[in-house]
Design a protein around this motif. Structure first.
Motif, PDB file in Angstrom:
ATOM      1  N   VAL A  38       0.836  -1.207   0.000  1.00 31.85           N
ATOM      2  CA  VAL A  38       0.000   0.000   0.000  1.00 31.85           C
ATOM      3  C   VAL A  38       0.869   1.255   0.000  1.00 31.85           C
ATOM      4  O   VAL A  38       0.695   2.163  -0.828  1.00 31.85           O
ATOM      5  CB  VAL A  38      -0.954  -0.005   1.216  1.00 31.85           C
ATOM      6  N   ALA A  39       1.839   1.306   0.917  1.00 34.11           N
ATOM      7  CA  ALA A  39       2.691   2.498   1.020  1.00 34.11           C
ATOM      8  C   ALA A  39       3.467   2.713  -0.278  1.00 34.11           C
ATOM      9  O   ALA A  39       3.656   3.841  -0.737  1.00 34.11           O
ATOM     10  CB  ALA A  39       3.645   2.365   2.201  1.00 34.11           C
ATOM     11  N   ASN A  40       3.917   1.617  -0.884  1.00 34.39           N
ATOM     12  CA  ASN A  40       4.680   1.657  -2.129  1.00 34.39           C
ATOM     13  C   ASN A  40       3.980   2.469  -3.204  1.00 34.39           C
ATOM     14  O   ASN A  40       4.596   3.222  -3.955  1.00 34.39           O
ATOM     15  CB  ASN A  40       4.890   0.204  -2.608  1.00 34.39           C
ATOM     16  N   MET A  41       2.657   2.323  -3.291  1.00 34.72           N
ATOM     17  CA  MET A  41       1.933   2.952  -4.386  1.00 34.72           C
ATOM     18  C   MET A  41       1.391   4.344  -4.049  1.00 34.72           C
ATOM     19  O   MET A  41       0.692   4.945  -4.868  1.00 34.72           O
ATOM     20  CB  MET A  41       0.833   2.022  -4.894  1.00 34.72           C
ATOM     21  N   ALA A  42       1.726   4.864  -2.871  1.00 36.07           N
ATOM     22  CA  ALA A  42       1.264   6.215  -2.516  1.00 36.07           C
ATOM     23  C   ALA A  42       1.714   7.221  -3.579  1.00 36.07           C
ATOM     24  O   ALA A  42       0.981   8.147  -3.926  1.00 36.07           O
ATOM     25  CB  ALA A  42       1.787   6.618  -1.143  1.00 36.07           C
ATOM     26  N   VAL A  43       2.906   7.020  -4.119  1.00 34.81           N
ATOM     27  CA  VAL A  43       3.416   7.968  -5.123  1.00 34.81           C
ATOM     28  C   VAL A  43       2.577   7.930  -6.401  1.00 34.81           C
ATOM     29  O   VAL A  43       2.548   8.909  -7.140  1.00 34.81           O
ATOM     30  CB  VAL A  43       4.916   7.704  -5.417  1.00 34.81           C
ATOM     31  N   GLU A  44       1.863   6.836  -6.628  1.00 34.16           N
ATOM     32  CA  GLU A  44       1.029   6.769  -7.844  1.00 34.16           C
ATOM     33  C   GLU A  44      -0.191   7.683  -7.742  1.00 34.16           C
ATOM     34  O   GLU A  44      -0.925   7.853  -8.698  1.00 34.16           O
ATOM     35  CB  GLU A  44       0.608   5.333  -8.156  1.00 34.16           C
ATOM     36  N   MET A  45      -0.464   8.219  -6.551  1.00 27.72           N
ATOM     37  CA  MET A  45      -1.459   9.297  -6.481  1.00 27.72           C
ATOM     38  C   MET A  45      -0.754  10.635  -6.241  1.00 27.72           C
ATOM     39  O   MET A  45      -1.374  11.608  -5.808  1.00 27.72           O
ATOM     40  CB  MET A  45      -2.551   9.007  -5.449  1.00 27.72           C
ATOM     41  N   GLY A  46       0.536  10.662  -6.479  1.00 24.62           N
ATOM     42  CA  GLY A  46       1.285  11.908  -6.406  1.00 24.62           C
ATOM     43  C   GLY A  46       1.859  12.225  -5.039  1.00 24.62           C
ATOM     44  O   GLY A  46       2.489  13.265  -4.858  1.00 24.62           O
ATOM     45  N   ALA A  47       1.636  11.347  -4.059  1.00 27.43           N
ATOM     46  CA  ALA A  47       2.021  11.677  -2.686  1.00 27.43           C
ATOM     47  C   ALA A  47       3.533  11.709  -2.490  1.00 27.43           C
ATOM     48  O   ALA A  47       4.285  11.031  -3.182  1.00 27.43           O
ATOM     49  CB  ALA A  47       1.401  10.694  -1.707  1.00 27.43           C
ATOM     50  N   LYS A  48       3.936  12.505  -1.517  1.00 32.93           N
ATOM     51  CA  LYS A  48       5.340  12.607  -1.141  1.00 32.93           C
ATOM     52  C   LYS A  48       5.713  11.433  -0.239  1.00 32.93           C
ATOM     53  O   LYS A  48       6.839  10.968  -0.226  1.00 32.93           O
ATOM     54  CB  LYS A  48       5.511  13.919  -0.387  1.00 32.93           C
ATOM     55  N   ALA A  49       4.750  10.982   0.548  1.00 30.79           N
ATOM     56  CA  ALA A  49       4.994   9.866   1.464  1.00 30.79           C
ATOM     57  C   ALA A  49       3.671   9.173   1.738  1.00 30.79           C
ATOM     58  O   ALA A  49       2.611   9.784   1.633  1.00 30.79           O
ATOM     59  CB  ALA A  49       5.591  10.383   2.771  1.00 30.79           C
ATOM     60  N   GLY A  50       3.746   7.891   2.073  1.00 28.81           N
ATOM     61  CA  GLY A  50       2.549   7.132   2.452  1.00 28.81           C
ATOM     62  C   GLY A  50       2.792   6.541   3.817  1.00 28.81           C
ATOM     63  O   GLY A  50       3.497   5.560   3.947  1.00 28.81           O
ATOM     64  N   LEU A  51       2.256   7.173   4.829  1.00 29.35           N
ATOM     65  CA  LEU A  51       2.637   6.833   6.203  1.00 29.35           C
ATOM     66  C   LEU A  51       1.596   5.968   6.905  1.00 29.35           C
ATOM     67  O   LEU A  51       0.401   6.088   6.646  1.00 29.35           O
ATOM     68  CB  LEU A  51       2.805   8.126   7.007  1.00 29.35           C
ATOM     69  N   MET A  52       2.089   5.129   7.803  1.00 33.53           N
ATOM     70  CA  MET A  52       1.197   4.354   8.665  1.00 33.53           C
ATOM     71  C   MET A  52       1.711   4.451  10.085  1.00 33.53           C
ATOM     72  O   MET A  52       2.892   4.720  10.309  1.00 33.53           O
ATOM     73  CB  MET A  52       1.184   2.890   8.229  1.00 33.53           C
ATOM     74  N   GLU A  53       0.826   4.198  11.030  1.00 36.35           N
ATOM     75  CA  GLU A  53       1.278   4.170  12.422  1.00 36.35           C
ATOM     76  C   GLU A  53       1.980   2.849  12.696  1.00 36.35           C
ATOM     77  O   GLU A  53       1.740   1.851  12.023  1.00 36.35           O
ATOM     78  CB  GLU A  53       0.080   4.341  13.356  1.00 36.35           C
ATOM     79  N   ALA A  54       2.840   2.848  13.695  1.00 32.16           N
ATOM     80  CA  ALA A  54       3.514   1.612  14.088  1.00 32.16           C
ATOM     81  C   ALA A  54       2.660   0.923  15.146  1.00 32.16           C
ATOM     82  O   ALA A  54       2.209   1.561  16.092  1.00 32.16           O
ATOM     83  CB  ALA A  54       4.895   1.920  14.637  1.00 32.16           C
ATOM     84  N   ASP A  55       2.422  -0.392  14.961  1.00 31.35           N
ATOM     85  CA  ASP A  55       1.698  -1.152  15.976  1.00 31.35           C
ATOM     86  C   ASP A  55       2.524  -2.385  16.352  1.00 31.35           C
ATOM     87  O   ASP A  55       3.703  -2.480  15.999  1.00 31.35           O
ATOM     88  CB  ASP A  55       0.291  -1.510  15.480  1.00 31.35           C
ATOM     89  N   ASP A  56       1.917  -3.334  17.032  1.00 29.20           N
ATOM     90  CA  ASP A  56       2.669  -4.524  17.447  1.00 29.20           C
ATOM     91  C   ASP A  56       3.262  -5.279  16.260  1.00 29.20           C
ATOM     92  O   ASP A  56       4.369  -5.798  16.338  1.00 29.20           O
ATOM     93  CB  ASP A  56       1.760  -5.477  18.243  1.00 29.20           C
ATOM     94  N   LYS A  57       2.493  -5.312  15.164  1.00 27.77           N
ATOM     95  CA  LYS A  57       2.998  -6.006  13.968  1.00 27.77           C
ATOM     96  C   LYS A  57       4.268  -5.340  13.449  1.00 27.77           C
ATOM     97  O   LYS A  57       5.218  -6.015  13.069  1.00 27.77           O
ATOM     98  CB  LYS A  57       1.946  -5.938  12.853  1.00 27.77           C
ATOM     99  N   THR A  58       4.253  -4.009  13.440  1.00 24.69           N
ATOM    100  CA  THR A  58       5.421  -3.267  12.951  1.00 24.69           C
ATOM    101  C   THR A  58       6.623  -3.578  13.822  1.00 24.69           C
ATOM    102  O   THR A  58       7.717  -3.856  13.333  1.00 24.69           O
ATOM    103  CB  THR A  58       5.153  -1.741  13.026  1.00 24.69           C
ATOM    104  N   LEU A  59       6.410  -3.510  15.134  1.00 26.47           N
ATOM    105  CA  LEU A  59       7.535  -3.693  16.056  1.00 26.47           C
ATOM    106  C   LEU A  59       8.050  -5.130  16.009  1.00 26.47           C
ATOM    107  O   LEU A  59       9.251  -5.367  16.055  1.00 26.47           O
ATOM    108  CB  LEU A  59       7.129  -3.279  17.470  1.00 26.47           C
TER     109      LEU A  59
END
Ligand code: SF4
Lengths: 170, 420
Positions: B211-232
């Motif tokens: 999902v974050a990878n394709m943020a630029v395909e809508m022109g975004a500078k960054a595609g951010l998500m919050e960090a949760d237990d899965k991230t850590l």
């Protein structure tokens, strides 16, 4: 700086793959060579239609897609003096400024293919000689003007040895 | 005043309280260049009078776009990168190590709160790790290699809340294709996107990278998500470094907030020649395809290969289709071998190529012929993207691509998943 030339028109969402295809850009650092292929997938003859100083005039989101700096460089080396568009994709916009290619946001619906234009970056005005009209330009952020005035980011670093982007105090 | 994730990260790295539209010069934590952009960055570095990179530990080069080299021109540019990397003592991921956007997260050098620039537009991928990561050009890269800094215009933030649970057979790729279809290729230009909501929380880390990878395909500078237990937990498997998650404030100011319910989504397909020309698979099913590609920085991860193998195992790829598979990294490749995934894919008729970008950007590894249709798990379908402007590229999830490879036409993967 007064730029003069003819308008070459393109549509919305002109991506960097169209500006310079990946199949060429991975092969060489010779920008004059890359310039021959500029916009080739949209118009195979484009390079030969350019007279030095001409403009690329496009719709929304010009330069979307990859981060390849070869895109503004190929345009510059094809002797295009500036790109005029309704809006630009972010990375292309930065890369253009960093490499010293002027990019101008304006209402490009007012420009037709072949119109003779004069772009005055300092005054923020485009004069359409063919239509005898003028068009305002959305001004660039001061940081970008600073980099453009130094001749791009390479020249800026050579001059200052790093970032010196604070606004000058009078 | 409350801050978004992007504003917080840029504040922490610039030493000033930063809000949307401010211009800051910020210290960057990590810098990445690939083989399409680094050679030019090396040249700019030299022209700028650069001698040493500011901190070799914080810079890496990846040879992934044309790896192994298909021509002498490319070979010479690779040689330039290798030489520079040795001289400067920076890490170089050479051929076979994988796509930059897989090897950088796997290295454990990037995590919550990091500020990262990469000379590749899909650098926004690391936003899945709660890092502010964005693509830049070669000259910006060179300036950062010298100074350890970059100037940023602090972006406005667009918060996209995804509600509901994705139905079976519908994946992260379908979700992001759907959002791009809704928001269009410039729907988030210059903005940082915050992806939120339970549909995002339910995704695996692999899905979140997609999902974050394709943020630029809508022109975004960054595609951010919050960090949760899965991230850590994911980070803990890759590094011992500790990171502090960055959350947006309750009263953060957003340029736009949009909500989407994804619980009824079908598999999605982006049709030629625009990433935002997105239709549900039902509308394009039956379109013949001659080549199918599974891989790239969008969908070349273990979970992607696993789902493809689930569909392909014990079956044969259609005789009129070439299936090219490029694992995203050596690590992914090895794990896929251990699980028997590679065996299943190769038995089904897949050609597995070197971990890296594969045929994504048209330099090698499967350039389509005139008039051919390709279905790919990549992120771009521009005309000419895969090296032939007379070919047509459709983008879809690994499941849809695998199912289409079996039938020789665009196929709803749910038919194959249900029967197993
Ligand atoms: S896989 Fe494709 S999109 Fe991703 S970095 Fe490589 S060329 Fe770019």
């Amino acid at each position: 700086m007064l730029l003069k030339g003819k308008a070459h028109k393109f549509g919305d969402d002109i991506n960097t793959d169209y500006i310079i295809s990946g199949k060429y850009k991975f092969k060489t650092l010779d920008m004059d060579e890359l310039a021959r292929h500029v916009m080739e997938d949209l118009d195979p003859d484009f390079y030969h239609k350019i007279a030095p100083g001409d403009f690329i005039v496009a719709g929304r989101n010009f330069g979307c897609g990859s981060s390849r700096e070869q895109a503004p460089l190929a345009i510059k080396h094809a002797r295009i003096s500036a790109v005029l568009a309704k809006s630009f994709a972010r990375i292309f916009y930065r890369n253009a400024i960093n490499t010293g290619l002027p990019v101008v946001e304006c209402d490009t619906d007012q420009i037709d293919p072949g119109d003779e234009l004069e772009v005055d970056l300092k005054a923020g005005l485009i004069t359409n000689r063919t239509k005898a009209t003028t068009l305002p330009i959305k001004p660039l952020p001061p940081v970008m003007i600073k980099i453009l005035n130094d001749g791009g980011l390479v020249a800026h670093f050579r001059k200052h040895g790093g970032f010196r982007l604070e606004e000058e105090k009078e | 005043m409350g801050q978004t994730i992007a504003e917080k990260i840029l504040s922490a790295h610039s030493g000033q309280e930063a809000y949307a539209h401010d211009i800051v010069v910020a210290r960057v934590d990590f810098i990445m260049g690939q083989d399409g952009t680094s050679p030019l960055a090396i040249r700019s570095f030299e022209e700028m009078g650069g001698r040493r990179v500011f901190d070799p530990e914080r810079v890496a080069f990846v040879i992934d776009h044309s790896a192994p080299s298909p021509s002498e021109g490319v070979s010479n540019l690779h040689q330039l990168m290798r030489r520079f990397a040795r001289e400067q003592g920076i890490h170089l991921y050479d051929i076979g190590e994988g796509v930059c956007h897989q090897v950088v997260p796997e290295s454990g050098r990037v995590g919550p709160g990091s500020l990262v620039i990469g000379a590749d537009s899909h650098t926004c991928t690391y936003g899945a790790l709660n890092a502010l990561a964005t693509g830049v050009g070669s000259t910006d890269l060179a300036a950062a290699m010298i100074s350890g800094q970059m100037w940023f215009k602090v972006p406005e933030t667009f918060r996209i809340v995804c509600r509901g649970t994705l139905p079976p057979g519908v994946y992260a790729k379908d979700l992001i294709l759907y959002l791009i279809g809704q928001l269009t290729a410039d729907g988030a230009t210059y903005m940082a996107v915050e992806f939120a909501g339970e549909a995002i929380a339910q995704l695996s880390m692999e899905g979140r990278f997609t999902v974050a990878n394709m943020a630029v395909e809508m022109g975004a500078k960054a595609g951010l998500m919050e960090a949760d237990d899965k991230t850590l937990a994911w980070l803990a498997r890759h590094t011992r470094r500790q990171f502090v998650p960055v959350r947006p404030d309750e009263d953060a100011r957003y340029a736009r907030v949009a909500e989407y319910d994804v619980s009824r989504l079908s598999p999605q397909v982006a049709c030629p020649h625009r990433v935002d020309n997105v239709r549900p698979v039902e509308e394009v099913a039956g379109t013949p395809v001659q080549q199918a590609v599974i891989g790239t920085c969008t969908n070349g991860r273990l979970e992607d290969l696993r789902v493809a193998a689930r569909i392909l195992a014990g079956r044969r790829v259609h005789r009129d289709v070439r299936l090219v598979v490029a694992p995203a990294s050596r690590q992914v490749y090895l794990e896929a071998m251990r699980e028997g995934i590679i065996q299943a894919l190769v038995e089904s008729g897949a050609a597995v190529v070197t971990p890296g970008c594969g045929p994504c950007v048209g330099t090698h590894n499967g350039i389509p012929a005139d008039g051919e249709n390709v279905i790919s798990t990549a992120n771009r379908n521009f005309k000419g993207r895969m090296g032939n402007n007379k070919a047509f590229i459709y983008l879809a999830s690994p499941a849809t691509v695998a199912a289409s490879a079996l039938t020789g036409k665009i196929t709803d993967p749910r038919h194959f998943l249900e029967s197993r």
